[in-house]
Write a protein that holds these residues in place. Structure first.
Motif, PDB file in Angstrom:
ATOM      1  N   SER A  81      -8.817  15.886  -0.848  1.00  0.00           N
ATOM      2  CA  SER A  81      -7.495  16.219  -0.299  1.00  0.00           C
ATOM      3  C   SER A  81      -7.428  16.138   1.236  1.00  0.00           C
ATOM      4  CB  SER A  81      -7.073  17.602  -0.789  1.00  0.00           C
ATOM      5  OG  SER A  81      -8.075  18.532  -0.493  1.00  0.00           O
TER       6      SER A  81
ATOM      7  N   ALA B 139      -4.640  19.398   6.385  1.00  0.00           N
ATOM      8  CA  ALA B 139      -3.295  18.923   6.722  1.00  0.00           C
ATOM      9  C   ALA B 139      -3.339  18.229   8.074  1.00  0.00           C
ATOM     10  CB  ALA B 139      -2.349  20.106   6.778  1.00  0.00           C
TER      11      ALA B 139
ATOM     12  N   ARG C  43       8.050  13.023   5.744  1.00  0.00           N
ATOM     13  CA  ARG C  43       6.799  12.291   5.908  1.00  0.00           C
ATOM     14  C   ARG C  43       6.773  11.077   5.019  1.00  0.00           C
ATOM     15  NH1 ARG C  43       2.400  16.142   5.782  1.00  0.00           N
ATOM     16  NH2 ARG C  43       1.171  14.299   5.354  1.00  0.00           N
TER      17      ARG C  43
ATOM     18  N   LYS D 179       0.113  10.418   1.384  1.00  0.00           N
ATOM     19  CA  LYS D 179      -0.120  11.847   1.555  1.00  0.00           C
ATOM     20  C   LYS D 179       1.139  12.622   1.216  1.00  0.00           C
ATOM     21  CE  LYS D 179      -3.927  13.309   3.213  1.00  0.00           C
ATOM     22  NZ  LYS D 179      -4.298  14.624   2.896  1.00  0.00           N
TER      23      LYS D 179
ATOM     24  N   GLU E 203       2.032  15.900  -1.838  1.00  0.00           N
ATOM     25  CA  GLU E 203       2.291  17.299  -1.467  1.00  0.00           C
ATOM     26  C   GLU E 203       3.379  17.941  -2.305  1.00  0.00           C
ATOM     27  OE1 GLU E 203       0.797  16.805   3.097  1.00  0.00           O
ATOM     28  OE2 GLU E 203       2.912  16.899   2.649  1.00  0.00           O
TER      29      GLU E 203
END
Ligand code: HEM
Length: 321
Positions: free
Chosen positions: A298, A301, A313, A317, A321
């Protein structure tokens, strides 16, 4: 019909007296040129081949195995990983922050390496151990006192087992702390829970194998709990309604009888050396595969400017989320 505008005639330069002469001249010039080219090419190629023999990376054997050059370019580095059966298990590129020890604690990897050590030392122990009431404890004493390196072999197996249990808990704790169980990694978290259960079962089944007092009573207590299993245990909720007795319930199935004895030892041995390791190995393959498919480890952040924080975003990634 011949084309009158074509000085070579209509069939490619073959008609008429002048045409024939032209063809002969051109063929002989062509042949001369070819011979000239061969004169220069053959020595160059021969030289190249001789040079190639001196440099092993240019031989046909080498190039048939390694299909790309070894230049240190990003493309070649990726090809080096992708075209190797063992290395391709790793991703060609990873997020540098995601593999920091300060982030993963390395615990998943350490747990896996401990499993490899356990498999290796376990197979060696199998050469000396018999899962029978007469032999089991004697074999342990033999390993401890007579077999060359037997004591270290047995203790490597024991310590790796203890450490694997600690490792798997710490790994789970880190995954929890970093919130890595969230979307899209929920499925892998569940595979992990199964791996935790199988790790504990490996430890539990191994406990009985020395056939000493510690193992005997640990397994007596552990399997007594199985009496109270809902539906399947004779003392568990709804058990008696389903006709469960001490002679046909889940505890009986685990022990191969109603007491901890020779059958229990044999069953522990088979679960410990064959059944559980095979299932755990398959689950580990799925677990590692899913780490890749869920977008790699992962990772922390990404750092953002305050001004950027509100903007939507983009990229993989954001989807995770
Ligand atoms: C035999 C037991 C296990 C082995 C060998 C193992 C191995 C690994 C490895 C090598 C990774 C890559 C990242 C890292 O090293 O931290 C990983 C990731 C992960 N593991 Fe495990 N694991 C095991 C048990 C568990 C358990 C018990 C859980 C949770 C209940 C779990 C959940 C996860 C999740 C969700 C990831 C992805 C984490 C991320 O992307 O940051 N695993 N595991």
């Amino acid at each position: 019909m011949a084309d009158e505008n074509n000085p070579n005639g209509g069939n490619g330069g073959g008609s008429g007296k002048n045409g024939k002469v032209g063809l002969v001249e051109r063929v002989s010039t062509g042949v001369k040129e070819d011979i000239q080219a061969l004169k220069t090419d053959i020595p160059t190629k021969a030289k190249e081949q001789i040079e190639g023999l001196k440099d092993p990376t240019k031989t046909q054997v080498y190039t048939s195995i390694f299909r790309h050059k070894h230049d240190d370019t990003p493309r070649n580095r990726a090809l080096g990983v992708l075209s190797n059966v063992f290395l391709h298990l790793h991703p060609a590129k990873i997020n540098r922050d995601a593999v920091r020890y300060s982030y993963t604690w390395g615990m998943g990897g350490i747990t896996f390496y401990l499993f490899i050590i356990l498999t290796y030392t376990g197979v060696l122990l199998m050469f000396y151990y018999h899962p029978s009431k007469v032999q089991a404890f004697r074999d342990v004493l033999y390993l401890e006192h007579d077999v060359p390196f037997g004591k270290i072999l047995r203790n490597m197996h024991r310590w790796a087992a203890h450490l694997m249990v600690i490792g798997v808990w710490l790994h789970m704790f880190r995954v929890f702390l970093t919130g890595s169980y969230k979307k899209p990694r929920e499925f892998n978290w569940n595979i992990g829970v199964l791996l935790l259960v199988f790790t504990l079962l490996l430890s539990f089944t191994g406990y009985l194998l020395p056939d000493d007092q510690l193992g005997f009573w640990a397994v007596t207590v552990g399997t007594n709990m199985a009496r109270a299993t809902p539906l399947l245990g004779h003392e568990g909720p709804f058990g008696s309604m389903l006709g469960m007795t001490p002679y046909n319930d889940v505890r009986f199935g685990l022990l191969g009888g109603s007491i901890v004895d020779a059958n229990a030892l044999l069953r522990s041995y088979i679960w410990h050396c064959i059944g559980i390791p095979i299932v755990a190995s398959i689950l580990m393959i799925v677990h590692f595969w899913r780490v890749r498919k869920d977008g790699g480890i992962s990772g922390p952040a990404p750092v953002m400017l305050e001004a950027e924080a509100d903007k939507p975003r983009r990229g993989p990634k954001a989807a995770g989320e």
